[in-house]
Design a protein around this motif. Sequence first.
Motif, PDB file in Angstrom:
ATOM      1  N   ALA A  32     -11.002  39.803  32.039  1.00 34.03           N
ATOM      2  CA  ALA A  32     -11.951  39.814  30.928  1.00 34.03           C
ATOM      3  C   ALA A  32     -12.447  41.221  30.615  1.00 34.03           C
ATOM      4  N   LYS A  33     -12.306  42.155  31.531  1.00 36.06           N
ATOM      5  CA  LYS A  33     -12.755  43.528  31.303  1.00 36.06           C
ATOM      6  C   LYS A  33     -11.793  44.317  30.424  1.00 36.06           C
ATOM      7  N   VAL A  34     -10.544  43.882  30.335  1.00 28.27           N
ATOM      8  CA  VAL A  34      -9.529  44.607  29.563  1.00 28.27           C
ATOM      9  C   VAL A  34      -9.671  44.221  28.089  1.00 28.27           C
ATOM     10  N   PRO A  35      -9.742  45.201  27.180  1.00 25.70           N
ATOM     11  CA  PRO A  35      -9.808  44.869  25.754  1.00 25.70           C
ATOM     12  C   PRO A  35      -8.552  44.126  25.300  1.00 25.70           C
ATOM     13  N   SER A  36      -8.729  43.193  24.392  1.00 24.53           N
ATOM     14  CA  SER A  36      -7.625  42.340  23.946  1.00 24.53           C
ATOM     15  C   SER A  36      -6.525  43.131  23.240  1.00 24.53           C
ATOM     16  N   HIS A  37      -6.894  44.159  22.531  1.00 23.67           N
ATOM     17  CA  HIS A  37      -5.883  44.899  21.770  1.00 23.67           C
ATOM     18  C   HIS A  37      -4.942  45.693  22.661  1.00 23.67           C
ATOM     19  N   VAL A  38      -5.277  45.885  23.914  1.00 27.32           N
ATOM     20  CA  VAL A  38      -4.401  46.634  24.829  1.00 27.32           C
ATOM     21  C   VAL A  38      -3.058  45.918  24.983  1.00 27.32           C
ATOM     22  N   PHE A  39      -3.106  44.604  25.110  1.00 24.31           N
ATOM     23  CA  PHE A  39      -1.864  43.845  25.287  1.00 24.31           C
ATOM     24  C   PHE A  39      -1.021  43.860  24.010  1.00 24.31           C
ATOM     25  N   LEU A  40      -1.665  43.794  22.854  1.00 28.16           N
ATOM     26  CA  LEU A  40      -0.926  43.854  21.595  1.00 28.16           C
ATOM     27  C   LEU A  40      -0.272  45.222  21.413  1.00 28.16           C
ATOM     28  N   VAL A  41      -1.010  46.290  21.701  1.00 28.38           N
ATOM     29  CA  VAL A  41      -0.458  47.644  21.569  1.00 28.38           C
ATOM     30  C   VAL A  41       0.677  47.847  22.566  1.00 28.38           C
ATOM     31  N   ALA A  42       0.511  47.328  23.789  1.00 23.32           N
ATOM     32  CA  ALA A  42       1.571  47.470  24.798  1.00 23.32           C
ATOM     33  C   ALA A  42       2.832  46.729  24.381  1.00 23.32           C
ATOM     34  N   SER A  43       2.673  45.541  23.804  1.00 28.90           N
ATOM     35  CA  SER A  43       3.864  44.798  23.372  1.00 28.90           C
ATOM     36  C   SER A  43       4.540  45.473  22.185  1.00 28.90           C
ATOM     37  N   LEU A  44       3.751  46.029  21.265  1.00 29.75           N
ATOM     38  CA  LEU A  44       4.346  46.762  20.139  1.00 29.75           C
ATOM     39  C   LEU A  44       5.046  48.025  20.633  1.00 29.75           C
ATOM     40  N   VAL A  90      -2.946  36.525  25.225  1.00 32.38           N
ATOM     41  CA  VAL A  90      -3.511  35.208  24.895  1.00 32.38           C
ATOM     42  C   VAL A  90      -4.385  34.711  26.043  1.00 32.38           C
ATOM     43  N   TYR A  91      -3.913  34.887  27.272  1.00 31.25           N
ATOM     44  CA  TYR A  91      -4.707  34.480  28.437  1.00 31.25           C
ATOM     45  C   TYR A  91      -6.018  35.260  28.483  1.00 31.25           C
TER      46      TYR A  91
END
Length: 97
Positions: free
Chosen positions: A41-53, A86-87
């Motif tokens: 929960a501490k990790v911002p959600s956009h980090v995963f989107l940027v990493a996947s892109l 998503v998780y």
Amino acid sequence: METDVNPASRLSERDYQDAPPVVRGEHAEASFTRLIEQQTAKVPSHVFLVASLAAMGVSFALEVSGRSRPSRFIGQWVSPLLVMGVYNKLVKIFGQR
């Protein structure tokens, strides 16, 4: 003339009471799961989107440069990164229960 073709449709109009939730000890989450959810929960959600892109971009660049094996390896990271995002979002929305 009645237009309803389902003879059991009137039966489905009855009100049903919700069943009580089943609460058992084996359904409880372990402390390790809570720890993972707290840290996630501490990790911002956009980090995963940027990493996947970024993984998509690197995979594309490797494919264009003729390095197909590393390209496919990195290209397989996209789906797990999006699932982790998503998780992460679900943990932030619903929190610990």
